[in-house]
Design an enzyme around this catalytic site. Structure first.
Site, PDB file in Angstrom:
ATOM      1  N   LYS A 119       0.829  -1.208   0.000  1.00 46.25           N
ATOM      2  CA  LYS A 119       0.000   0.000   0.000  1.00 46.25           C
ATOM      3  C   LYS A 119       0.867   1.263   0.000  1.00 46.25           C
ATOM      4  O   LYS A 119       1.851   1.355   0.731  1.00 46.25           O
ATOM      5  CB  LYS A 119      -0.905  -0.027   1.228  1.00 46.25           C
ATOM      6  CG  LYS A 119      -1.902   1.112   1.310  1.00 46.25           C
ATOM      7  CD  LYS A 119      -2.801   0.930   2.523  1.00 46.25           C
ATOM      8  CE  LYS A 119      -3.836   2.060   2.616  1.00 46.25           C
ATOM      9  NZ  LYS A 119      -4.746   1.866   3.760  1.00 46.25           N
ATOM     10  N   SER A 154     -10.509   0.148   6.096  1.00 38.34           N
ATOM     11  CA  SER A 154      -9.640   0.320   4.938  1.00 38.34           C
ATOM     12  C   SER A 154      -8.953  -0.942   4.448  1.00 38.34           C
ATOM     13  O   SER A 154      -8.440  -0.968   3.331  1.00 38.34           O
ATOM     14  CB  SER A 154      -8.576   1.382   5.237  1.00 38.34           C
ATOM     15  OG  SER A 154      -9.156   2.657   5.318  1.00 38.34           O
ATOM     16  N   SER A 161      -9.232   2.458   2.326  1.00 40.22           N
ATOM     17  CA  SER A 161      -8.171   3.105   1.576  1.00 40.22           C
ATOM     18  C   SER A 161      -7.169   2.137   0.944  1.00 40.22           C
ATOM     19  O   SER A 161      -6.339   2.545   0.143  1.00 40.22           O
ATOM     20  CB  SER A 161      -7.421   4.087   2.482  1.00 40.22           C
ATOM     21  OG  SER A 161      -6.844   3.420   3.596  1.00 40.22           O
TER      22      SER A 161
END
Length: 486
Positions: A82, A181, A157
């Site tokens: 990420k 997320s 996210s």
């Protein structure tokens, strides 16, 4: 015959890939090149991987093939990470234009653990602006699109992470979660994700902001993959302190090793949810009962949640507001103008301006909630519930970035229009209680899209939720790739 021999390499689980690398069925460079080639050919419309360092990754993979790299449980496994994690040599921007030139000089703690285990990190995956949306788009890298339907969000996210897993660009990912997320992208993209118990995985080196040495009061950091066994592998490697000052976490073993021994509470009411999605979870509960699982269905919220329905919103936006400049706090207040005092936008705007005394009161209340959950989980092993209100929804990106535009958005939830920010309610159940939660896909799709289910456990009961999910994998099957990505 070993299981991975029946699959194409890009569909291997992380465990299968490691086994193939260890047995020399495939080389680390060869497997890396398979992922790189797929991402080059197939990621154009998806836009999941936003930065690559192929040459550095090949150098690391060659060292594994030559036997000159230190051995480890992930030796040679190619990975993406990420974008919000610092990785030496990569940018770490969280999609924030002011950070577009920020180049990391060291690895985040969690990344360092994966690299020490032998992972070959070759790319970074997309996120929303400041990692603050259930869509993954930002002014630097643009919009990430769902491999199942490019007109829909990948979630956020950790949206690029989930999309890369679904599309076959990586077998293991590292995500973060404060408002679902990890869990919502897994749910939206048909993959697996684990939100750990708070504090079990270090968040040092996660942005924003760069260089922070403290950890957010609600944020957690954990693995994403294509089966529960890979999530367990990830947790075994990630849990603990920084490499130079490491502490060992001895998580309790799973409560049960047989599916039929689990006591599962099923709750799909109390917060808005698409009736078709709730029905699919009910059908999954029926299938579990047919396997001998002891199912209890709740028509009302579990006892710890009674009176705490909006508590998570108060705490989450107090945390968010504590890091905001005055002009952004004013933007929240302006967005709430015209809404009733008891509305969600008004509550959010008030929470961003919480005082230290107000936040201390929230922390004290949270401690009472944690004890209430410990008591509740004496009678149940798993709380099975939705991950969000809906399956992946169509993109809403024209009104700007970040949380403030979200205050005016709505989502179609089974034909009823609901405030967009209510999508935080289901993830908040585990987040506010600091509880572990594991997400896996349901056996059947909902409205033509994959749908996940959230298995929440007692605090530090990560191995219980992971083992329960692993047992479900054995009965209900594993990863199904999106059409065109098999």
């Amino acid at each position: 015959m070993t299981a991975y021999q029946d699959k194409k390499p890009h569909l291997w689980t992380a465990g299968e890939a490691v086994a193939a690398l260890r047995s020399r069925k495939i080389g680390a460079v060869e497997l890396l090149d398979i992922y790189l080639d797929r991402q080059t050919r197939l990621d154009g419309d998806i836009n999941s991987v936003v930065e690559t360092r192929a040459d550095a990754a090949r150098k690391a993979a060659k060292a594994v093939d030559a036997g000159s790299a230190a051995p480890g449980p992930l030796a040679g496994l190619p990975m993406t990470i990420k974008e919000t994690f610092e990785i030496e040599g990569f940018h770490a921007t969280a999609g924030i234009p002011e950070l577009k030139d920020h180049l990391s000089t060291e690895d985040a703690d969690a990344v360092a653990r994966l690299r020490a285990a032998g992972a070959v990190i070759w790319g970074k995956t997309n996120v929303p602006l400041a990692a603050s949306d259930h869509q993954s788009y930002n002014p630097i890298y643009g919009v990430s699109r769902n491999p199942w339907d490019t007109g829909r969000t990948v979630g956020g996210s950790s949206g690029g992470s989930a999309a890369a897993l679904a599309a076959g660009f990586t077998a293991l990912e590292l995500g973060s979660d404060i408002g679902g997320s990890i869990r919502i992208p897994a749910h939206f993209c048909g993959v697996w994700g684990h939100k750990p118990t708070y504090g079990t995985v270090s968040g040092i080196g996660h942005v924003p902001p760069p260089g922070a040495r403290s950890q957010s009061p609600l944020s957690v950091y954990g693995p994403m993959g294509r089966c529960a066994a890979d999530l367990q592998l990830g947790m075994d490697l990630l849990a603990g302190g920084a490499a130079e000052n490491a502490w060992v976490l001895n998580l309790p073993k799973a409560r049960h090793d047989r599916l039929s021994d689990y006591r599962v509470a099923v709750w799909t009411g109390g917060s808005p949810v698409d009736p078709a999605y709730a029905e699919a979870i009910g059908e999954f509960a029926d299938a579990l009962a047919a396997q001998g699982v002891r199912i209890t269905r709740f028509d009302t919220p579990p006892a710890p949640l009674v009176g705490n329905e909006a508590f998570y919103i108060d705490t989450l936006f107090a945390v968010i507001g504590s890091a905001l400049p005055a002009e952004e706090l004013e933007a929240y207040a302006a967005a709430a103008t015209g809404h009733p005092p008891d509305s969600l936008p008004a509550r959010v705007a008030r929470a961003t301006r919480s005082s230290l005394a107000g936040y201390a009161a929230l922390v004290e209340r949270q401690e009472a909630l944690r004890q209430a959950w410990r008591d509740w989980f004496r009678d149940y092993d798993i709380l099975l519930c939705p991950v969000s209100m809906t399956v992946a929804f169509p993109h809403q990106t024209e009104d700007g970035h970040g949380p403030v535009p979200q205050m005016a958005r709505v989502l179609d939830v089974g034909g009823e229009m609901r405030p967009y920010l209510e999508n935080l309610y289901w993830p908040g159940v585990a987040t506010q209680g600091l509880l572990p939660a594991t997400v896996r896909p349901l056996p059947s799709q909902v409205r033509g899209m994959p749908a996940g289910v959230q298995s929440i456990g007692v605090e530090f009961g990560d191995r219980t939720t992971l083992r329960f999910t692993e047992l479900c994998d054995e009965v209900f099957g594993g990863f199904v790739p999106p059409p065109g990505f098999d």
